[in-house]
Design a protein around this motif. Structure first.
Motif, PDB file in Angstrom:
ATOM      1  N   VAL A 190       0.836  -1.204   0.000  1.00  0.00           N
ATOM      2  CA  VAL A 190       0.000   0.000   0.000  1.00  0.00           C
ATOM      3  C   VAL A 190       0.867   1.248   0.000  1.00  0.00           C
ATOM      4  O   VAL A 190       0.632   2.191  -0.763  1.00  0.00           O
ATOM      5  N   PHE A 191       1.893   1.274   0.841  1.00  0.00           N
ATOM      6  CA  PHE A 191       2.782   2.433   0.908  1.00  0.00           C
ATOM      7  C   PHE A 191       3.512   2.642  -0.414  1.00  0.00           C
ATOM      8  O   PHE A 191       3.758   3.776  -0.830  1.00  0.00           O
ATOM      9  N   ARG A 192       3.865   1.552  -1.080  1.00  0.00           N
ATOM     10  CA  ARG A 192       4.535   1.662  -2.377  1.00  0.00           C
ATOM     11  C   ARG A 192       3.569   2.185  -3.437  1.00  0.00           C
ATOM     12  O   ARG A 192       3.916   3.052  -4.237  1.00  0.00           O
ATOM     13  N   ALA A 193       2.346   1.655  -3.436  1.00  0.00           N
ATOM     14  CA  ALA A 193       1.354   2.081  -4.424  1.00  0.00           C
ATOM     15  C   ALA A 193       1.001   3.553  -4.283  1.00  0.00           C
ATOM     16  O   ALA A 193       0.727   4.231  -5.272  1.00  0.00           O
ATOM     17  N   LEU A 194       1.044   4.055  -3.053  1.00  0.00           N
ATOM     18  CA  LEU A 194       0.739   5.465  -2.800  1.00  0.00           C
ATOM     19  C   LEU A 194       1.969   6.357  -2.913  1.00  0.00           C
ATOM     20  O   LEU A 194       1.913   7.545  -2.595  1.00  0.00           O
ATOM     21  N   ILE A 208       4.693   6.431  -1.182  1.00  0.00           N
ATOM     22  CA  ILE A 208       5.194   6.925   0.110  1.00  0.00           C
ATOM     23  C   ILE A 208       6.585   6.373   0.381  1.00  0.00           C
ATOM     24  O   ILE A 208       7.557   7.124   0.468  1.00  0.00           O
ATOM     25  N   VAL A 209       6.706   5.065   0.535  1.00  0.00           N
ATOM     26  CA  VAL A 209       8.012   4.441   0.743  1.00  0.00           C
ATOM     27  C   VAL A 209       8.049   3.084   0.054  1.00  0.00           C
ATOM     28  O   VAL A 209       7.010   2.483  -0.241  1.00  0.00           O
ATOM     29  N   ASP A 210       9.253   2.608  -0.167  1.00  0.00           N
ATOM     30  CA  ASP A 210       9.464   1.264  -0.704  1.00  0.00           C
ATOM     31  C   ASP A 210      10.568   0.610   0.127  1.00  0.00           C
ATOM     32  O   ASP A 210      11.434   1.302   0.685  1.00  0.00           O
ATOM     33  N   ALA A 211      10.533  -0.687   0.239  1.00  0.00           N
ATOM     34  CA  ALA A 211      11.564  -1.418   0.987  1.00  0.00           C
ATOM     35  C   ALA A 211      12.099  -2.541   0.114  1.00  0.00           C
ATOM     36  O   ALA A 211      11.343  -3.408  -0.324  1.00  0.00           O
ATOM     37  N   ARG A 212      13.392  -2.492  -0.149  1.00  0.00           N
ATOM     38  CA  ARG A 212      14.041  -3.527  -0.947  1.00  0.00           C
ATOM     39  C   ARG A 212      15.365  -3.879  -0.307  1.00  0.00           C
ATOM     40  O   ARG A 212      16.166  -3.002   0.021  1.00  0.00           O
ATOM     41  N   ARG A 213      15.582  -5.189  -0.133  1.00  0.00           N
ATOM     42  CA  ARG A 213      16.835  -5.692   0.432  1.00  0.00           C
ATOM     43  C   ARG A 213      17.153  -5.028   1.773  1.00  0.00           C
ATOM     44  O   ARG A 213      18.295  -4.654   2.047  1.00  0.00           O
ATOM     45  N   GLY A 214      16.137  -4.861   2.568  1.00  0.00           N
ATOM     46  CA  GLY A 214      16.330  -4.316   3.905  1.00  0.00           C
ATOM     47  C   GLY A 214      16.483  -2.819   3.987  1.00  0.00           C
ATOM     48  O   GLY A 214      16.666  -2.268   5.088  1.00  0.00           O
ATOM     49  N   GLU A 215      16.412  -2.112   2.859  1.00  0.00           N
ATOM     50  CA  GLU A 215      16.569  -0.651   2.870  1.00  0.00           C
ATOM     51  C   GLU A 215      15.243   0.014   2.527  1.00  0.00           C
ATOM     52  O   GLU A 215      14.595  -0.332   1.533  1.00  0.00           O
ATOM     53  N   ALA A 268       8.000   9.546  -4.012  1.00  0.00           N
ATOM     54  CA  ALA A 268       7.663  10.946  -4.280  1.00  0.00           C
ATOM     55  C   ALA A 268       6.778  11.565  -3.198  1.00  0.00           C
ATOM     56  O   ALA A 268       7.053  12.666  -2.708  1.00  0.00           O
ATOM     57  N   LEU A 269       5.706  10.879  -2.819  1.00  0.00           N
ATOM     58  CA  LEU A 269       4.823  11.444  -1.796  1.00  0.00           C
ATOM     59  C   LEU A 269       5.518  11.480  -0.443  1.00  0.00           C
ATOM     60  O   LEU A 269       5.371  12.444   0.320  1.00  0.00           O
ATOM     61  N   GLY A 270       6.289  10.454  -0.128  1.00  0.00           N
ATOM     62  CA  GLY A 270       7.029  10.446   1.129  1.00  0.00           C
ATOM     63  C   GLY A 270       7.986  11.619   1.231  1.00  0.00           C
ATOM     64  O   GLY A 270       8.085  12.280   2.282  1.00  0.00           O
ATOM     65  N   ASP A 271       8.696  11.909   0.126  1.00  0.00           N
ATOM     66  CA  ASP A 271       9.601  13.059   0.115  1.00  0.00           C
ATOM     67  C   ASP A 271       8.831  14.367   0.271  1.00  0.00           C
ATOM     68  O   ASP A 271       9.237  15.254   1.030  1.00  0.00           O
ATOM     69  N   ALA A 272       7.737  14.506  -0.458  1.00  0.00           N
ATOM     70  CA  ALA A 272       6.972  15.750  -0.397  1.00  0.00           C
ATOM     71  C   ALA A 272       6.416  15.986   1.004  1.00  0.00           C
ATOM     72  O   ALA A 272       6.511  17.098   1.543  1.00  0.00           O
ATOM     73  N   LEU A 273       5.849  14.958   1.623  1.00  0.00           N
ATOM     74  CA  LEU A 273       5.316  15.116   2.974  1.00  0.00           C
ATOM     75  C   LEU A 273       6.442  15.361   3.976  1.00  0.00           C
ATOM     76  O   LEU A 273       6.267  16.101   4.956  1.00  0.00           O
ATOM     77  N   GLY A 274       7.608  14.761   3.728  1.00  0.00           N
ATOM     78  CA  GLY A 274       8.762  15.027   4.587  1.00  0.00           C
ATOM     79  C   GLY A 274       9.184  16.481   4.529  1.00  0.00           C
ATOM     80  O   GLY A 274       9.537  17.086   5.554  1.00  0.00           O
ATOM     81  N   ILE A 275       9.149  17.057   3.340  1.00  0.00           N
ATOM     82  CA  ILE A 275       9.498  18.472   3.180  1.00  0.00           C
ATOM     83  C   ILE A 275       8.472  19.358   3.886  1.00  0.00           C
ATOM     84  O   ILE A 275       8.823  20.322   4.576  1.00  0.00           O
ATOM     85  N   PHE A 276       7.190  19.028   3.755  1.00  0.00           N
ATOM     86  CA  PHE A 276       6.161  19.794   4.462  1.00  0.00           C
ATOM     87  C   PHE A 276       6.340  19.679   5.972  1.00  0.00           C
ATOM     88  O   PHE A 276       6.218  20.665   6.707  1.00  0.00           O
ATOM     89  N   ALA A 277       6.626  18.459   6.448  1.00  0.00           N
ATOM     90  CA  ALA A 277       6.768  18.240   7.881  1.00  0.00           C
ATOM     91  C   ALA A 277       7.966  18.998   8.454  1.00  0.00           C
ATOM     92  O   ALA A 277       7.917  19.515   9.576  1.00  0.00           O
ATOM     93  N   ALA A 278       9.037  19.072   7.682  1.00  0.00           N
ATOM     94  CA  ALA A 278      10.271  19.687   8.191  1.00  0.00           C
ATOM     95  C   ALA A 278      10.314  21.198   8.018  1.00  0.00           C
ATOM     96  O   ALA A 278      10.929  21.895   8.831  1.00  0.00           O
ATOM     97  N   PHE A 279       9.654  21.708   6.970  1.00  0.00           N
ATOM     98  CA  PHE A 279       9.876  23.114   6.619  1.00  0.00           C
ATOM     99  C   PHE A 279       8.596  23.945   6.492  1.00  0.00           C
ATOM    100  O   PHE A 279       8.653  25.092   6.053  1.00  0.00           O
ATOM    101  N   PHE A 317      -4.679   8.250  -4.089  1.00  0.00           N
ATOM    102  CA  PHE A 317      -5.716   7.220  -4.096  1.00  0.00           C
ATOM    103  C   PHE A 317      -6.378   7.134  -5.474  1.00  0.00           C
ATOM    104  O   PHE A 317      -6.690   6.040  -5.963  1.00  0.00           O
ATOM    105  N   ILE A 318      -6.594   8.283  -6.105  1.00  0.00           N
ATOM    106  CA  ILE A 318      -7.211   8.286  -7.433  1.00  0.00           C
ATOM    107  C   ILE A 318      -6.282   7.643  -8.448  1.00  0.00           C
ATOM    108  O   ILE A 318      -6.715   6.837  -9.285  1.00  0.00           O
ATOM    109  N   TRP A 319      -4.996   7.978  -8.386  1.00  0.00           N
ATOM    110  CA  TRP A 319      -4.039   7.410  -9.333  1.00  0.00           C
ATOM    111  C   TRP A 319      -3.888   5.897  -9.124  1.00  0.00           C
ATOM    112  O   TRP A 319      -3.926   5.108 -10.064  1.00  0.00           O
ATOM    113  N   ALA A 320      -3.760   5.469  -7.875  1.00  0.00           N
ATOM    114  CA  ALA A 320      -3.476   4.066  -7.596  1.00  0.00           C
ATOM    115  C   ALA A 320      -4.726   3.187  -7.595  1.00  0.00           C
ATOM    116  O   ALA A 320      -4.648   1.998  -7.914  1.00  0.00           O
TER     117      ALA A 320
END
Length: 325
Positions: free
Chosen positions: A3-7, A9-16, A21-32, A50-53
């Motif tokens: 769900v997080f990948r489809a939206l 927000i974040v992706d997890a591959r090989r433990g990382e 895009a949305l995760g970065d944008a919300l991070g920028i809003f949260a920080a600045f 939600f509309i796109w996915a």
């Protein structure tokens, strides 16, 4: 995690874990940004994601006010509408079979249900020469299972209520009505149903270019974002920002984008358009309208003294970086 990948927000591959895009944008809003701007941006951006996915299912559930019978009918009309559009563009037996397999809703009565997106089909196969279409090849029967409805509706109702698109009883709010009207204006609809298609940047092959030229109803992510913003903030695109001001803002967002992950600052030398457009919703929240970067690319590249470089990207559509003239 799917769900997080489809939206985006974040992706997890090989433990990382990697911010999308949305995760970065919300991070920028949260920080600045101020907390109020963060909450409003989250509402706008999550609605668009939600509309796109999940737009085929999500929008029809909202329009049906989460009534099972009406929702079932809308999904049936959704499939028929998409099949009709694609049948007019893809004219061989194998392609038609691929259409029916890719554009479908899970119907097994013992299955809890899932959905399939048109984008999942391997459309490179469409470049292979096929035999002519047989008129005897029939469409499959549309039958949406009760178990699918029981799974699909409560989850999407909770999303819609949390976003202020639906009331607690499932009826549509004024913002929800404006959102559905916006999707109609983008031609993401069929007869008494909503049909959300892949975005322009997802259809890059020469075959898809031909399909778009013949009336394929595809839009950009900015089109979806602008329609959502117009519905929920009551403002659309605007040119209130001059090119120089927009160039400075892009530079500031690029700096914030790098600060979010100092360990990867070097590989974050370019700001993806998909992050930039999401960050620019702050101007709509402030009542200044949503600037269209896509319409200003040539002017931005000539903006002195910022030295904006714009590179076409298959993944991000466009990537922005800065350097001397």
């Amino acid at each position: 995690m799917d769900v997080f990948r489809a939206l985006e927000i974040v992706d997890a591959r090989r433990g990382e874990v990697t911010a999308l895009a949305l995760g970065d944008a919300l991070g920028i809003f949260a920080a600045f940004s101020e907390e109020n701007e963060l909450s409003q941006a989250a509402r706008l951006l999550l609605t668009t994601e939600f509309i796109w996915a999940d737009g085929d299912i999500f929008l029809n559930a909202i329009a049906a006010e989460f009534q099972a019978d009406e929702f079932r009918d809308r999904l049936g009309r959704l499939l028929e509408s998409k099949w009709t559009t694609l049948e007019s563009l893809l004219l061989s037996d194998n392609l038609r079979k691929s259409i029916y397999g890719a554009v479908t809703i899970e119907t097994q009565p013992t299955n809890k249900g899932s959905q399939s997106k048109f984008g999942e089909i391997d459309l490179n196969r469409l470049l292979v020469k096929r035999l002519p279409l047989r008129s005897s090849l029939d469409r499959p029967t549309v039958a949406i299972s009760d178990s699918y409805l029981r799974k699909a509706l409560p989850r999407r109702k909770a999303w819609a209520i949390s976003l202020g698109i639906s009331n607690d009883d499932g009826t549509i709010t004024d913002d929800g009505k404006a959102l559905l009207e916006g999707m109609v204006s983008l031609n993401q609809c069929g007869p008494s149903t909503f049909t959300v298609w892949p975005l322009v940047h997802e259809l890059q092959s020469a075959l898809f270019t031909s399909m778009r030229a013949r009336g394929f109803p595809s839009v950009t992510f900015f089109d979806l974002l602008s329609a959502t913003t117009s519905a929920l903030v009551k403002t659309g695109t605007s040119n209130t920002l001059g090119v120089d001001e927009l160039a400075r803002e892009i530079q500031h967002i690029h700096c914030d984008y790098q600060k979010l992950n100092t360990a990867k600052r070097i590989v974050r030398s370019e700001l993806p358009l998909r992050v930039l457009e999401r960050c620019l919703v702050k101007f709509a929240i402030r009542g200044q309208g949503l600037p269209s970067v896509r319409d200003s690319i040539e002017e931005l590249q000539a903006a002195h003294p910022y030295g904006i470089r714009v590179r076409a990207s298959r993944v991000a559509e466009y990537a922005f970086s800065f350097g001397g003239k």
